[in-house]
Design a protein around this motif. Structure first.
Motif, mmCIF file in Angstrom:
data_model
loop_
_atom_site.group_PDB
_atom_site.id
_atom_site.type_symbol
_atom_site.label_atom_id
_atom_site.label_comp_id
_atom_site.label_asym_id
_atom_site.label_seq_id
_atom_site.Cartn_x
_atom_site.Cartn_y
_atom_site.Cartn_z
ATOM 1 N N ALA A 108 -9.202 -4.212 51.383
ATOM 2 C CA ALA A 108 -9.879 -5.238 50.578
ATOM 3 C C ALA A 108 -11.328 -4.835 50.316
ATOM 4 O O ALA A 108 -11.833 -4.997 49.200
ATOM 5 C CB ALA A 108 -9.817 -6.590 51.279
ATOM 6 N N TYR A 109 -11.996 -4.292 51.326
ATOM 7 C CA TYR A 109 -13.378 -3.836 51.141
ATOM 8 C C TYR A 109 -13.428 -2.697 50.123
ATOM 9 O O TYR A 109 -14.284 -2.680 49.243
ATOM 10 C CB TYR A 109 -13.993 -3.387 52.471
ATOM 11 N N LYS A 110 -12.507 -1.749 50.252
ATOM 12 C CA LYS A 110 -12.475 -0.614 49.327
ATOM 13 C C LYS A 110 -12.267 -1.099 47.890
ATOM 14 O O LYS A 110 -12.944 -0.645 46.971
ATOM 15 C CB LYS A 110 -11.354 0.346 49.725
ATOM 16 N N ASN A 111 -11.330 -2.029 47.704
ATOM 17 C CA ASN A 111 -11.079 -2.568 46.364
ATOM 18 C C ASN A 111 -12.305 -3.313 45.829
ATOM 19 O O ASN A 111 -12.649 -3.185 44.652
ATOM 20 C CB ASN A 111 -9.860 -3.487 46.372
ATOM 21 N N SER A 112 -12.963 -4.066 46.694
ATOM 22 C CA SER A 112 -14.180 -4.777 46.279
ATOM 23 C C SER A 112 -15.263 -3.791 45.866
ATOM 24 O O SER A 112 -15.919 -3.964 44.844
ATOM 25 C CB SER A 112 -14.704 -5.653 47.416
ATOM 26 N N ARG A 113 -15.454 -2.759 46.680
ATOM 27 C CA ARG A 113 -16.453 -1.729 46.377
ATOM 28 C C ARG A 113 -16.186 -1.063 45.049
ATOM 29 O O ARG A 113 -17.096 -0.870 44.236
ATOM 30 C CB ARG A 113 -16.409 -0.667 47.485
ATOM 31 N N GLU A 114 -14.930 -0.700 44.815
ATOM 32 C CA GLU A 114 -14.582 -0.040 43.556
ATOM 33 C C GLU A 114 -14.827 -0.959 42.367
ATOM 34 O O GLU A 114 -15.316 -0.516 41.322
ATOM 35 C CB GLU A 114 -13.132 0.435 43.597
ATOM 36 N N ALA A 115 -14.515 -2.231 42.517
ATOM 37 C CA ALA A 115 -14.757 -3.193 41.434
ATOM 38 C C ALA A 115 -16.256 -3.358 41.190
ATOM 39 O O ALA A 115 -16.700 -3.429 40.034
ATOM 40 C CB ALA A 115 -14.121 -4.542 41.775
ATOM 41 N N VAL A 116 -17.032 -3.397 42.264
ATOM 42 C CA VAL A 116 -18.489 -3.522 42.130
ATOM 43 C C VAL A 116 -19.056 -2.314 41.393
ATOM 44 O O VAL A 116 -19.874 -2.454 40.482
ATOM 45 C CB VAL A 116 -19.150 -3.677 43.520
ATOM 46 N N TRP A 117 -18.611 -1.128 41.762
ATOM 47 C CA TRP A 117 -19.117 0.080 41.106
ATOM 48 C C TRP A 117 -18.669 0.154 39.646
ATOM 49 O O TRP A 117 -19.421 0.620 38.786
ATOM 50 C CB TRP A 117 -18.716 1.333 41.879
ATOM 51 N N ALA A 118 -17.469 -0.299 39.343
ATOM 52 C CA ALA A 118 -17.008 -0.315 37.945
ATOM 53 C C ALA A 118 -17.880 -1.266 37.122
ATOM 54 O O ALA A 118 -18.279 -0.943 35.996
ATOM 55 C CB ALA A 118 -15.543 -0.733 37.872
ATOM 56 N N THR A 119 -18.184 -2.423 37.680
ATOM 57 C CA THR A 119 -19.061 -3.374 36.996
ATOM 58 C C THR A 119 -20.447 -2.770 36.817
ATOM 59 O O THR A 119 -21.059 -2.890 35.750
ATOM 60 C CB THR A 119 -19.163 -4.688 37.795
ATOM 61 N N TYR A 120 -20.939 -2.080 37.835
ATOM 62 C CA TYR A 120 -22.254 -1.456 37.754
ATOM 63 C C TYR A 120 -22.292 -0.399 36.650
ATOM 64 O O TYR A 120 -23.255 -0.334 35.882
ATOM 65 C CB TYR A 120 -22.632 -0.837 39.104
ATOM 66 N N ARG A 121 -21.252 0.418 36.569
ATOM 67 C CA ARG A 121 -21.230 1.442 35.514
ATOM 68 C C ARG A 121 -21.260 0.801 34.133
ATOM 69 O O ARG A 121 -21.927 1.285 33.227
ATOM 70 C CB ARG A 121 -20.011 2.345 35.692
ATOM 71 N N SER A 122 -20.559 -0.303 33.980
ATOM 72 C CA SER A 122 -20.567 -1.029 32.713
ATOM 73 C C SER A 122 -21.954 -1.621 32.436
ATOM 74 O O SER A 122 -22.466 -1.519 31.314
ATOM 75 C CB SER A 122 -19.516 -2.138 32.768
ATOM 76 N N ASP A 123 -22.554 -2.212 33.447
ATOM 77 C CA ASP A 123 -23.904 -2.763 33.300
ATOM 78 C C ASP A 123 -24.906 -1.660 32.970
ATOM 79 O O ASP A 123 -25.790 -1.838 32.128
ATOM 80 C CB ASP A 123 -24.346 -3.478 34.581
ATOM 81 N N ARG A 124 -24.769 -0.524 33.638
ATOM 82 C CA ARG A 124 -25.674 0.609 33.417
ATOM 83 C C ARG A 124 -25.582 1.095 31.981
ATOM 84 O O ARG A 124 -26.592 1.386 31.352
ATOM 85 C CB ARG A 124 -25.320 1.731 34.390
ATOM 86 N N LYS A 125 -24.374 1.133 31.469
ATOM 87 C CA LYS A 125 -24.175 1.557 30.082
ATOM 88 C C LYS A 125 -24.865 0.583 29.128
ATOM 89 O O LYS A 125 -25.501 0.996 28.157
ATOM 90 C CB LYS A 125 -22.684 1.659 29.764
ATOM 91 N N ALA A 126 -24.754 -0.710 29.410
ATOM 92 C CA ALA A 126 -25.390 -1.722 28.560
ATOM 93 C C ALA A 126 -26.910 -1.607 28.618
ATOM 94 O O ALA A 126 -27.594 -1.956 27.655
ATOM 95 C CB ALA A 126 -24.953 -3.115 28.985
ATOM 96 N N CYS A 127 -27.437 -1.093 29.717
ATOM 97 C CA CYS A 127 -28.888 -0.935 29.874
ATOM 98 C C CYS A 127 -29.385 0.400 29.308
ATOM 99 O O CYS A 127 -30.571 0.686 29.391
ATOM 100 C CB CYS A 127 -29.264 -0.999 31.351
ATOM 101 N N HIS A 128 -28.478 1.219 28.806
ATOM 102 C CA HIS A 128 -28.796 2.565 28.297
ATOM 103 C C HIS A 128 -29.349 3.456 29.404
ATOM 104 O O HIS A 128 -30.196 4.297 29.162
ATOM 105 C CB HIS A 128 -29.783 2.507 27.125
ATOM 106 N N GLY A 129 -28.881 3.263 30.621
ATOM 107 C CA GLY A 129 -29.396 4.029 31.756
ATOM 108 C C GLY A 129 -28.456 5.105 32.239
ATOM 109 O O GLY A 129 -28.599 5.578 33.360
ATOM 110 N N ASN A 130 -27.492 5.505 31.425
ATOM 111 C CA ASN A 130 -26.501 6.482 31.887
ATOM 112 C C ASN A 130 -27.108 7.815 32.274
ATOM 113 O O ASN A 130 -26.785 8.368 33.311
ATOM 114 C CB ASN A 130 -25.429 6.704 30.814
#
Length: 144
Positions: A108-130
């Motif tokens: 459950a922790y691993k799945n949560s972590r992966e979801a958090v990082w996926a959301t972060y990558r999406s947020d990062r893209k929206a911020c033009h910070g790739n």
């Protein structure tokens, strides 16, 4: 004549193969320049990511600590049993239950972590910070 047709086809093929690259580059730029990184947006994305990882870690650690307490109590009861066969079975069940809780909570922790990082990558893209962000290389640092 045949040579002119082949040259024309080759020129068109090269032109068509470059077209998607030009279209792809034009969406990430404004007036021929890269869009600037939104620094406040990136700060918010990092805080959101790390707060979510901390919350997931808290859930994991709490569940793990609880499973150890339950195992401890079950083993205490098992060690009061005078029947060797019953005691051995109770010890095995207590250890198996604790192990299963650990597996479930870790997954459950691993799945949560992966979801958090996926959301972060999406947020990062929206911020033009790739291109500016290298923190994704530290994704493994928050494993338990």
């Amino acid at each position: 004549m045949f040579k002119k047709i082949i040259i024309s086809l080759a020129t068109m093929a090269v032109g068509l193969s470059v077209l998607p690259v030009i279209a792809q580059n034009s969406t990430s730029t404004t007036n021929g320049k890269k869009a600037p990184v939104d620094l406040v947006c990136m700060q918010n994305a990092v805080v959101k990511r790390d707060d979510a990882i901390i919350a997931a870690a808290d859930v994991y650690v709490t569940a793990f600590k609880n499973s150890i307490g339950v195992r401890r109590d079950a083993l205490k009861i098992a060690w009061t049993m005078t029947n060797k066969k019953a005691r051995k079975e109770a010890i095995r069940k207590a250890e198996d239950a604790a192990h299963n809780v650990k597996l479930v909570t870790k997954k459950a922790y691993k799945n949560s972590r992966e979801a958090v990082w996926a959301t972060y990558r999406s947020d990062r893209k929206a911020c033009h910070g790739n291109g500016d962000d290298v923190s994704a290389k530290g994704q493994g640092q928050d494993e338990l």
